[in-house]
Motif scaffolding. Structure first.
Motif, short mmCIF file in Angstrom:
data_model
loop_
_atom_site.label_atom_id
_atom_site.label_comp_id
_atom_site.label_asym_id
_atom_site.label_seq_id
_atom_site.Cartn_x
_atom_site.Cartn_y
_atom_site.Cartn_z
N TYR A 108 -3.40 6.68 9.95
CA TYR A 108 -2.84 5.34 9.78
C TYR A 108 -1.65 5.29 8.82
CZ TYR A 108 -7.51 4.43 11.67
OH TYR A 108 -8.66 4.45 12.43
N GLY A 109 -1.17 6.49 8.45
CA GLY A 109 0.07 6.56 7.67
C GLY A 109 -0.11 6.64 6.17
N ARG A 160 0.81 -1.22 0.00
CA ARG A 160 0.00 0.00 0.00
C ARG A 160 0.84 1.27 0.00
NH1 ARG A 160 -4.38 -1.55 4.68
NH2 ARG A 160 -5.59 -3.10 3.51
N HIS A 161 2.11 1.14 0.33
CA HIS A 161 3.00 2.30 0.42
C HIS A 161 4.13 2.16 -0.59
CE1 HIS A 161 1.47 3.69 4.40
NE2 HIS A 161 1.22 2.42 4.56
N ARG A 162 4.80 3.27 -0.83
CA ARG A 162 6.06 3.21 -1.55
C ARG A 162 7.14 2.88 -0.53
NH1 ARG A 162 9.19 8.20 -4.58
NH2 ARG A 162 10.99 6.98 -5.22
N PHE A 217 7.22 1.41 11.09
CA PHE A 217 6.51 1.12 9.85
C PHE A 217 6.61 -0.37 9.51
CE2 PHE A 217 6.89 0.22 5.32
CZ PHE A 217 5.64 0.63 4.85
N PHE A 218 7.84 -0.90 9.58
CA PHE A 218 8.05 -2.31 9.21
C PHE A 218 7.36 -3.25 10.20
CE2 PHE A 218 11.58 -0.07 7.16
CZ PHE A 218 11.39 -0.51 5.86
N VAL A 219 7.30 -2.84 11.47
CA VAL A 219 6.59 -3.64 12.49
C VAL A 219 5.11 -3.75 12.12
CG1 VAL A 219 5.79 -3.60 14.90
CG2 VAL A 219 8.21 -3.22 14.37
N VAL A 251 -3.09 -1.37 10.18
CA VAL A 251 -2.41 -1.58 11.46
C VAL A 251 -1.72 -0.29 11.86
CG1 VAL A 251 -0.58 -2.85 12.66
CG2 VAL A 251 -2.04 -4.05 11.01
N MET A 252 -1.96 0.13 13.10
CA MET A 252 -1.32 1.33 13.62
C MET A 252 -0.49 0.98 14.85
SD MET A 252 -2.89 5.08 14.30
CE MET A 252 -3.74 4.79 15.81
#
Length: 290
Positions: free
Chosen positions: A287-288, A39-41, A185-187, A209-210
């Protein structure tokens, strides 16, 4: 010294995240057989001090947005298009080449591009030869390299091709770093990956996930995270009978997190219902998904 941004584009499930992980030699992006997992770069750095710094970017699979979440995902693709020095256009060897070509043409790339034909180990009879004939000569195709990201086949050949196109320059980031993203972030991504692995088609796409707490204590790291869902029924499924499913998510995620940060972890997970969070600007930001 060579340094630059090498960004990976393609349809969902073409193998972008698997390729990023294989090139870096670390699990930087979560992987699942389901589409739209990324979902992210995600930027990850391949460093050889004094010789090169390659900043690889995994990007979400290119889709037509249905929610604001999808729009944020496609914004990540756009930002990756803007700063690329080299583009890797990844194609599943069993895909419909005409459809992939339409996507690659629409990207309107202004930088040299390598078409990466992935999953050659799973290719149907004659598909690799068909792909070579189809993509070679396309305006965006500087070179075509056939690989298997999963089996790590021909990755050195791909790296050599990348290096030949990478501009000269100084490192953009510290050569000790693996990414510009925080450990938190990786967690969160590792927890999310377990949801993709353990649940059916619908549930993973309704969850976020937050990570609220990441405290390093003397003997361990204490992590508290919320799993966000759309509906109460989804919350019940994630928790499972007598908490069996959330316990399983926690156990599997903790194992990966400990391997990633090389420390003992105490992981606490809660499930929270936030109706229609995928279309809520404020919640997406929280949530980023900026």
């Amino acid at each position: 010294m060579k340094a630059g941004f090498v960004n990976i584009f393609g349809r969902p499930n073409a193998g972008k995240s698997t390729l990023l992980n294989a090139l870096i030699g670390e699990k930087m992006a979560i992987v699942s057989s389901k589409v739209q997992t990324t979902r992210h770069r995600i930027k990850a750095f391949l460093n050889k001090p004094g010789e090169y710094q390659v900043i690889f970017s995994d990007t979400p699979g290119i889709i037509d947005p249905k929610y604001k979440l999808h729009e944020r995902m496609m914004d990540s693709v756009k930002s990756a298009l803007e700063d690329a020095d080299v583009a890797l256009l990844i194609v599943d060897a069993n895909e419909n080449f005409e459809e992939v070509d339409a996507i690659f043409q629409a990207l309107r790339l202004k930088v040299p591009s390598i078409v990466v034909l992935n999953k050659i180990d799973e290719a149907a009879n004659g598909k690799t030869a068909q792909a070579e004939a189809f993509f070679t000569g396309k305006p965006y195709c500087r070179q075509l390299i056939k690989i298997s990201a999963l089996q790590k086949v021909h990755l050195n050949k791909l790296l050599d091709a990348v290096m030949s196109l990478l501009p000269e320059g100084q490192p953009f980031y510290s050569e000790d770093d693996l990414s510009d993203l925080p450990t938190k972030f990786f967690v969160g991504e590792m927890v999310r990956e377990k949801i993709y692995q353990l649940f059916g088609d619908e549930i993973p796409y309704h969850t976020a996930v937050m990570v609220n707490e990441f405290k390093e204590k003397e003997s361990l790291v204490k992590i508290q995270a919320d799993i966000i869902v759309n509906r109460e029924t989804q919350k019940a499924i994630i928790i499972g009978d007598k908490g069996s499913m959330i316990k399983q998510i926690g156990m599997m995620a903790r194992k990966d997190i400990e391997a990633f940060i090389q420390q003992k972890v105490f992981l606490e997970l809660f499930v929270k219902v936030r109706p229609k969070w995928r279309d809520n600007d404020l919640q997406l930001k929280e949530y980023g998904y900026k």
